[in-house]
Scaffold this motif. Sequence first.
Motif, PDB file in Angstrom:
ATOM      1  N   VAL A 217       1.199  -0.764   0.071  1.00 45.22           N
ATOM      2  CA  VAL A 217       0.661   0.017  -0.102  1.00 45.22           C
ATOM      3  C   VAL A 217       0.718   1.184   0.183  1.00 45.22           C
ATOM      4  O   VAL A 217       0.576   2.172  -0.862  1.00 45.22           O
ATOM      5  CB  VAL A 217      -1.354  -0.009   1.355  1.00 45.22           C
ATOM      6  N   PHE A 218       2.335   1.441   0.904  1.00 36.34           N
ATOM      7  CA  PHE A 218       2.827   2.696   0.963  1.00 36.34           C
ATOM      8  C   PHE A 218       4.093   2.434   0.018  1.00 36.34           C
ATOM      9  O   PHE A 218       5.081   3.334   0.497  1.00 36.34           O
ATOM     10  CB  PHE A 218       2.943   2.980   2.361  1.00 36.34           C
ATOM     11  N   LYS A 219       4.091   1.958  -1.146  1.00 38.65           N
ATOM     12  CA  LYS A 219       5.548   1.243  -1.556  1.00 38.65           C
ATOM     13  C   LYS A 219       6.620   1.883  -0.898  1.00 38.65           C
ATOM     14  O   LYS A 219       7.399   2.619  -1.382  1.00 38.65           O
ATOM     15  CB  LYS A 219       5.190   2.515  -2.984  1.00 38.65           C
ATOM     16  N   GLU A 220       6.736   0.820  -0.140  1.00 36.63           N
ATOM     17  CA  GLU A 220       8.466   1.297   1.032  1.00 36.63           C
ATOM     18  C   GLU A 220       8.323  -0.923   0.323  1.00 36.63           C
ATOM     19  O   GLU A 220       7.639  -1.576  -0.065  1.00 36.63           O
ATOM     20  CB  GLU A 220       8.118   1.084   2.258  1.00 36.63           C
ATOM     21  N   ASN A 221      10.048  -0.737   0.413  1.00 34.04           N
ATOM     22  CA  ASN A 221      10.192  -1.735   0.318  1.00 34.04           C
ATOM     23  C   ASN A 221      11.175  -2.221   1.927  1.00 34.04           C
ATOM     24  O   ASN A 221      11.260  -1.419   2.268  1.00 34.04           O
ATOM     25  CB  ASN A 221      11.425  -2.111  -0.985  1.00 34.04           C
ATOM     26  N   PRO A 222      11.291  -3.726   1.787  1.00 27.99           N
ATOM     27  CA  PRO A 222      12.023  -4.081   3.544  1.00 27.99           C
ATOM     28  C   PRO A 222      13.482  -4.084   3.473  1.00 27.99           C
ATOM     29  O   PRO A 222      13.366  -3.025   5.159  1.00 27.99           O
ATOM     30  CB  PRO A 222      11.597  -5.686   3.328  1.00 27.99           C
ATOM     31  N   GLU A 223      14.309  -3.667   3.179  1.00 24.16           N
ATOM     32  CA  GLU A 223      15.172  -3.050   3.154  1.00 24.16           C
ATOM     33  C   GLU A 223      15.458  -1.789   3.928  1.00 24.16           C
ATOM     34  O   GLU A 223      16.626  -1.666   5.065  1.00 24.16           O
ATOM     35  CB  GLU A 223      16.773  -3.123   1.944  1.00 24.16           C
ATOM     36  N   GLU A 224      14.643  -0.820   2.648  1.00 27.66           N
ATOM     37  CA  GLU A 224      14.955   0.222   3.763  1.00 27.66           C
ATOM     38  C   GLU A 224      14.014   0.496   4.332  1.00 27.66           C
ATOM     39  O   GLU A 224      13.571   2.179   4.728  1.00 27.66           O
ATOM     40  CB  GLU A 224      14.902   1.202   2.622  1.00 27.66           C
ATOM     41  N   THR A 225      13.228  -0.134   5.219  1.00 29.78           N
ATOM     42  CA  THR A 225      12.162  -0.323   6.051  1.00 29.78           C
ATOM     43  C   THR A 225      12.294  -0.732   7.638  1.00 29.78           C
ATOM     44  O   THR A 225      13.019  -0.233   8.822  1.00 29.78           O
ATOM     45  CB  THR A 225      10.962  -0.816   5.575  1.00 29.78           C
ATOM     46  N   VAL A 226      12.589  -1.791   7.546  1.00 29.68           N
ATOM     47  CA  VAL A 226      13.397  -2.429   8.964  1.00 29.68           C
ATOM     48  C   VAL A 226      14.785  -1.860  10.081  1.00 29.68           C
ATOM     49  O   VAL A 226      15.397  -1.256   8.540  1.00 29.68           O
ATOM     50  CB  VAL A 226      13.432  -3.787   8.914  1.00 29.68           C
ATOM     51  N   GLY A 227      14.562  -1.067  10.669  1.00 31.15           N
ATOM     52  CA  GLY A 227      16.002  -1.399  11.113  1.00 31.15           C
ATOM     53  C   GLY A 227      15.121   0.713  11.329  1.00 31.15           C
ATOM     54  O   GLY A 227      16.126   1.540  12.385  1.00 31.15           O
ATOM     55  N   GLN A 228      14.738   1.393  10.798  1.00 34.00           N
ATOM     56  CA  GLN A 228      14.350   2.360  10.315  1.00 34.00           C
ATOM     57  C   GLN A 228      13.669   3.297  11.562  1.00 34.00           C
ATOM     58  O   GLN A 228      12.646   2.319  12.031  1.00 34.00           O
ATOM     59  CB  GLN A 228      14.049   2.996   8.949  1.00 34.00           C
ATOM     60  N   LEU A 229      14.189   4.734  11.410  1.00 39.68           N
ATOM     61  CA  LEU A 229      12.582   5.375  12.359  1.00 39.68           C
ATOM     62  C   LEU A 229      11.392   5.672  11.291  1.00 39.68           C
ATOM     63  O   LEU A 229      12.005   5.765  10.331  1.00 39.68           O
ATOM     64  CB  LEU A 229      13.681   6.517  12.583  1.00 39.68           C
ATOM     65  N   ILE A 230      10.417   4.946  12.096  1.00 41.63           N
ATOM     66  CA  ILE A 230       9.348   5.397  11.309  1.00 41.63           C
ATOM     67  C   ILE A 230       9.364   6.873  10.527  1.00 41.63           C
ATOM     68  O   ILE A 230       9.341   6.881   9.725  1.00 41.63           O
ATOM     69  CB  ILE A 230       7.743   5.269  12.004  1.00 41.63           C
ATOM     70  N   TYR A 231       8.925   7.481  11.324  1.00 41.08           N
ATOM     71  CA  TYR A 231       9.025   8.742  10.672  1.00 41.08           C
ATOM     72  C   TYR A 231      10.774   9.098   9.471  1.00 41.08           C
ATOM     73  O   TYR A 231      10.046  10.090   8.449  1.00 41.08           O
ATOM     74  CB  TYR A 231      10.065  10.285  11.868  1.00 41.08           C
ATOM     75  N   ASN A 232      11.458   8.651   9.388  1.00 45.35           N
ATOM     76  CA  ASN A 232      11.999   8.496   9.057  1.00 45.35           C
ATOM     77  C   ASN A 232      12.023   7.597   6.886  1.00 45.35           C
ATOM     78  O   ASN A 232      12.845   7.870   6.406  1.00 45.35           O
ATOM     79  CB  ASN A 232      13.894   8.371   9.125  1.00 45.35           C
ATOM     80  N   LEU A 233      11.076   6.953   7.169  1.00 45.99           N
ATOM     81  CA  LEU A 233      10.541   6.145   6.343  1.00 45.99           C
ATOM     82  C   LEU A 233      10.003   7.124   5.014  1.00 45.99           C
ATOM     83  O   LEU A 233       9.995   8.170   4.883  1.00 45.99           O
ATOM     84  CB  LEU A 233       9.688   4.894   6.657  1.00 45.99           C
ATOM     85  N   GLY A 234      10.425   6.350   4.060  1.00 40.02           N
ATOM     86  CA  GLY A 234      10.651   6.862   2.506  1.00 40.02           C
ATOM     87  C   GLY A 234      10.821   8.085   2.848  1.00 40.02           C
ATOM     88  O   GLY A 234      10.424   9.072   1.879  1.00 40.02           O
TER      89      GLY A 234
END
Lengths: 145, 368
Positions: free
Chosen positions: B45-62
């Motif tokens: 839905v939010f067009k993100e990928n796991p590599e750039e998501t897991v471990g990241q601060l939620i606010y920093n996503l995408g």
Amino acid sequence: MEDRIILLVEDNPDDVDLTLRALKKNNIKNKVIIAKDGVEALDYLHGTGMHAGRDTKDQPVIVMLDLKLPKISGMEVLRDIRQNERTSLIPVVILTSSTEQKDMVEGYKLGANSYIRKPVDFEQFAEAIKLLGLYWTLYNETVQS
Amino acid sequence: MADSKTSVDEPLELAESIIHTVREPLIVLDHDLRVVSANRSFYKVFKENPEETVGQLIYNLGNQQWDIPKLRELLETILPQKTTFDGYEVEHDFADIGRRIMLLNARQIQRVWGKERVILLAIEDITEKKDHEREVVKARDAAEAANKELEAFSYSVSHDLRTPLRSIDGFSHALLEDYQDKLDDTAKSYLDRVRKATQHMGRLIDDMLKLSRVTRSEFQPESVDLSTLVREISEKLQQCNPDRMIDAIIREGVIVNGDPSLLKIAIENLLGNAWKFTSREVQSQFEFNTTVKEGKTACFIRDNGVGFDMAYVDKLFGAFQRLHTTSEFPGTGIGLATVQRIFNRHGGEVWAEAEVGKGATFYFTLPG
């Protein structure tokens, strides 16, 4: 008293003339007071404003009331008449162009005694005025204060 | 998920598989608000990928797309106090996927995944639903405004357009009466014409108002005895036209479901027409009956009047359309338009069959 006054509340001078003509044609010779808007009508009934000092014991035997009036509308005039002890028992006939259901309902709810739609055809109009004039000035008994 | 005690004690795999099974986007954050896990739906839905998501601060996503003030408020202010919060609405303009309206359910759970506490965040994308709701509200407001305007317009028509007509007719009448010795016959006939036209316009205004009232009046269906209605209207027509005789054949016991006051207007118009268009017959008659047309029960009103040429049948139900001149038969051409609107409002139909000199039949159907 005993003038058996008709109060005609009507802003359109043509309608005033046609109503007077219809009354005259039918030999209804009662005194007719004309109020050109709601304010004048209430001033007459309460002896205020332009009718200040009038003896308000003399009240009309019938108010012929148009609805669409400048300043104070016919409905507001009717509400005032019914809420005021001095005028609450005066018969009021709504005489209007509208047959909107909501006007009729509101008029009757506020205590109008009759609701007449003015016909376009003058002969029918004159007939309606004749019947109204005779009924309310001649046959109907009003409570005198 | 409601019974969190049990799920906390279950192995990691069970928790993971629950997250991935859920259809709506779901994301798990640790106490520092870094992403521990997210389900497939979230990525999709939010067009993100796991590599750039897991471990990241939620606010920093995408590229900081998720740095949303309302989300910060939920995670940093509301959740520490309440531990669960359902139905938190957030509207945000994402750089990648555009404006989204999200409905968030958040829940804080102690000691799981080896963490001190985690936050479960379920994100429902309600953009479409919300947009649809807004459209519906907008359409309803527009319809209400249009209806109000129509009402004001009709009121104005009924009052303001009729008033000058009364003056024209009244003073023409006064001229004819007070100046009859000064007016020659031509002048008198002109004034007669003025009066006739004025009265005709008065009728047009009245009929137009009736037509608009049919559309805007409330629709309250109930069981209606059409046979009785037909008989009553027929008797009234007889009283209004005492010099005429008409044979009425009325089928008894025809009960339909419909709005009584609207059906009354429709039948008045149809029977009024039957009376009008049989006025030249030596022996006028009309019949009210039922028949079966294309498998459906239809009522009909048939007369033996002048009828009409079927070539013009399409014009029959149009407002202000007439198949006869006013001098042949009086009328405004609004009656059948009114009739059609009434049956349309019922979800029914009305149509006519006729032949010149052999009368007309008006059929109508009402559902239910």
